[in-house]
Design a protein around this motif. Structure first.
Motif, short mmCIF file in Angstrom:
data_model
loop_
_atom_site.label_atom_id
_atom_site.label_comp_id
_atom_site.label_asym_id
_atom_site.label_seq_id
_atom_site.Cartn_x
_atom_site.Cartn_y
_atom_site.Cartn_z
N VAL A 5 20.10 10.41 -9.33
CA VAL A 5 20.61 11.39 -11.11
C VAL A 5 22.41 11.16 -10.92
CG1 VAL A 5 21.10 13.67 -11.95
CG2 VAL A 5 19.66 13.55 -10.27
N THR A 6 22.53 10.26 -12.59
CA THR A 6 24.09 10.53 -12.82
C THR A 6 24.46 11.68 -13.26
OG1 THR A 6 23.34 7.85 -13.41
CG2 THR A 6 25.23 9.21 -14.53
N VAL A 7 25.98 12.04 -12.25
CA VAL A 7 26.29 13.04 -12.74
C VAL A 7 27.93 12.82 -14.25
CG1 VAL A 7 27.65 16.03 -13.01
CG2 VAL A 7 25.60 14.56 -11.70
N PHE A 8 27.49 12.84 -15.53
CA PHE A 8 28.69 12.81 -16.05
C PHE A 8 30.63 14.06 -15.99
CE2 PHE A 8 26.42 9.90 -17.89
CZ PHE A 8 26.67 8.76 -18.46
N GLY A 9 30.88 13.64 -15.44
CA GLY A 9 32.40 14.64 -15.14
C GLY A 9 31.85 15.52 -13.91
N VAL A 19 27.62 18.30 -7.39
CA VAL A 19 26.90 16.77 -7.13
C VAL A 19 26.26 17.34 -5.86
CG1 VAL A 19 27.98 15.48 -6.22
CG2 VAL A 19 28.51 15.86 -8.26
N ARG A 20 27.10 19.15 -5.00
CA ARG A 20 27.15 19.34 -4.11
C ARG A 20 25.41 19.75 -4.69
NH1 ARG A 20 29.66 22.10 0.07
NH2 ARG A 20 31.63 22.40 -1.01
N ALA A 21 24.53 20.55 -5.24
CA ALA A 21 23.74 21.25 -4.78
C ALA A 21 22.68 20.32 -5.15
CB ALA A 21 23.32 22.52 -6.15
N VAL A 29 23.04 10.54 -6.15
CA VAL A 29 24.16 10.97 -7.06
C VAL A 29 25.18 9.94 -7.31
CG1 VAL A 29 25.67 12.93 -8.02
CG2 VAL A 29 23.42 13.52 -6.53
N ARG A 30 24.80 9.46 -8.41
CA ARG A 30 25.84 8.74 -8.65
C ARG A 30 26.75 9.62 -10.10
NH1 ARG A 30 23.35 3.98 -12.13
NH2 ARG A 30 23.10 3.24 -9.91
N VAL A 31 28.02 9.74 -9.34
CA VAL A 31 29.18 10.90 -10.31
C VAL A 31 30.04 10.16 -10.98
CG1 VAL A 31 30.96 12.23 -10.07
CG2 VAL A 31 29.74 12.73 -8.30
N ALA A 32 29.73 9.54 -12.44
CA ALA A 32 30.63 9.10 -13.22
C ALA A 32 32.02 9.60 -13.90
CB ALA A 32 29.68 8.62 -14.40
N VAL A 33 32.99 9.39 -14.27
CA VAL A 33 33.93 9.99 -14.27
C VAL A 33 34.45 8.25 -14.63
CG1 VAL A 33 33.95 11.57 -11.76
CG2 VAL A 33 34.88 9.36 -11.82
N ARG A 34 36.04 9.84 -15.31
CA ARG A 34 37.36 8.58 -15.76
C ARG A 34 37.97 7.33 -14.98
NH1 ARG A 34 41.20 10.37 -19.28
NH2 ARG A 34 40.84 12.29 -18.48
N GLN A 35 38.00 8.32 -13.49
CA GLN A 35 39.07 8.16 -12.50
C GLN A 35 38.35 8.52 -11.24
OE1 GLN A 35 42.53 10.35 -13.75
NE2 GLN A 35 43.66 9.73 -15.36
N VAL A 75 23.52 14.68 -15.61
CA VAL A 75 23.81 15.64 -15.89
C VAL A 75 24.80 15.27 -17.03
CG1 VAL A 75 24.73 18.13 -15.15
CG2 VAL A 75 22.93 16.93 -14.50
N ASN A 76 25.24 16.26 -17.97
CA ASN A 76 26.57 15.83 -18.53
C ASN A 76 27.23 17.08 -18.87
OD1 ASN A 76 28.73 14.89 -20.68
ND2 ASN A 76 27.36 15.86 -21.88
#
Length: 324
Positions: A5-9, A19-21, A29-35, A75-76
């Motif tokens: 699952v890719t999570v934006f933000g 992300v924890r859930a 879980v792949r967390v996609a963030v600006r920084q 997830v956005n």
């Protein structure tokens, strides 16, 4: 292999709990963030190698596409409460959501959850609410099976509502009752929102549905500020502030938003406060997702105590004694 699952933000207040859930449910879980440099603490929310942090900006379609490679769901959660620099309502809430949905469709992602907000309305006087509605429409067009979640104001240890007014109560002799404090809210616990997202990702029966997420109680703005004062053990004046006066303050806040400082209030937030923020009973909510809502009174005291005189060492006032 576990689904990805890719999570934006995913590094924000709500995102970290999502992300924890998802990790607890067993997803990769792949967390996609600006920084990414500021998000590596998220790796500790799952097993070794279960959570990955990557760089992506939903205003950049190419980076969004890279973040979705190999994912089965996304997830956005990207959103802002006020505009600043390049972080505009339209570019994030509407165009950004469209970029995610289009890239998800192209990548063969079969499940998408778009986290919007109660009050999303193309005819709203609030730009925030109009762009949230625009994001929903764009997601529906590209991914008709996407699940849309609309939470009311979200509370929890890092929230921007109770913490803000509790901090204000420490410094100010009065708290503002914008519009007389009559606007109604249905505060929802961040942990409940995270569980709702996890269910929406997992349960195929949620596909194509829109859910409005609210807690077990509907409270006015005045009642919420009274709760803040009760939990922080402070006695402050609740000063009615007409919408016209609040809008003038919001105009000043608009200018503050042009700087690195966070504005205390913006004119768009004043517009939002003219409309109740309550879940529509005609739409499904937490109950239909199998989530039992958490009462705000049972949680806020666990993190607002630090705003009391003496913090965690503050004495509990005796019954009938009004705090100073």
């Amino acid at each position: 292999m576990q689904d990805l699952v890719t999570v934006f933000g995913g590094s924000g207040f709500v995102g970290s709990q999502v992300v924890r859930a998802l990790a607890r449910t067993g997803y990769r879980v792949r967390v996609a963030v600006r920084q990414p440099a500021g998000a590596y603490d998220l790796l500790m929310l799952g097993d070794v190698g279960q959570i990955q942090v990557v760089q992506a900006n939903i205003r950049d379609p190419d980076s969004v596409a890279r973040a979705l490679e190999g994912a089965q769901a996304c997830v956005n959660l990207v959103g802002v409460l006020y505009e600043s620099g390049r972080q505009k309502f339209a570019s994030l809430h509407a165009e950004g959501a469209a970029n995610v949905a289009k890239a998800a469709r192209a990548a063969g992602v079969t499940r998408m959850v778009q986290v919007s907000a109660i009050g999303a309305d193309p005819d709203s006087p609030s730009v925030y609410a109009r762009t949230k509605a625009g994001g929903e429409a764009a997601v529906r067009e590209a991914m008709p099976q996407a699940v849309i979640l609309r939470p009311s104001i979200v509370f929890g240890p890092e929230d921007d509502f109770f913490n803000r007014f509790a901090a204000m109560a420490v410094m100010s002799p009065a708290l503002p009752l914008i519009g007389g404090g009559k606007t109604r809210f249905q505060p929802v616990f961040v942990g409940d929102v995270a569980r709702a997202v996890s269910v929406a990702v997992t349960d195929p029966d949620c596909a194509g549905q829109t859910y409005e997420l609210g807690g077990p109680a509907i409270l006015t703005f005045r009642q919420l500020l009274e709760l803040v004062l009760s939990e922080t053990q402070r006695r402050r004046i609740l000063l009615p502030l007409p919408f016209g006066v609040a809008n003038l303050i919001g105009q000043v806040g608009n200018l503050v938003a042009l700087t690195p400082l966070a504005p205390p209030l913006t004119s768009d937030q004043v517009a939002q406060l003219k409309v109740d923020n309550v879940a529509n009973p005609a739409l499904p909510g937490l109950a239909e997702l199998g989530v039992s809502p958490t009462a705000v009174e049972s949680v806020v005291g666990a993190y607002l105590y630090r705003f009391r005189k003496g913090g965690q060492f503050a004495e509990t006032p005796e019954a009938g004694v009004t705090p100073a």
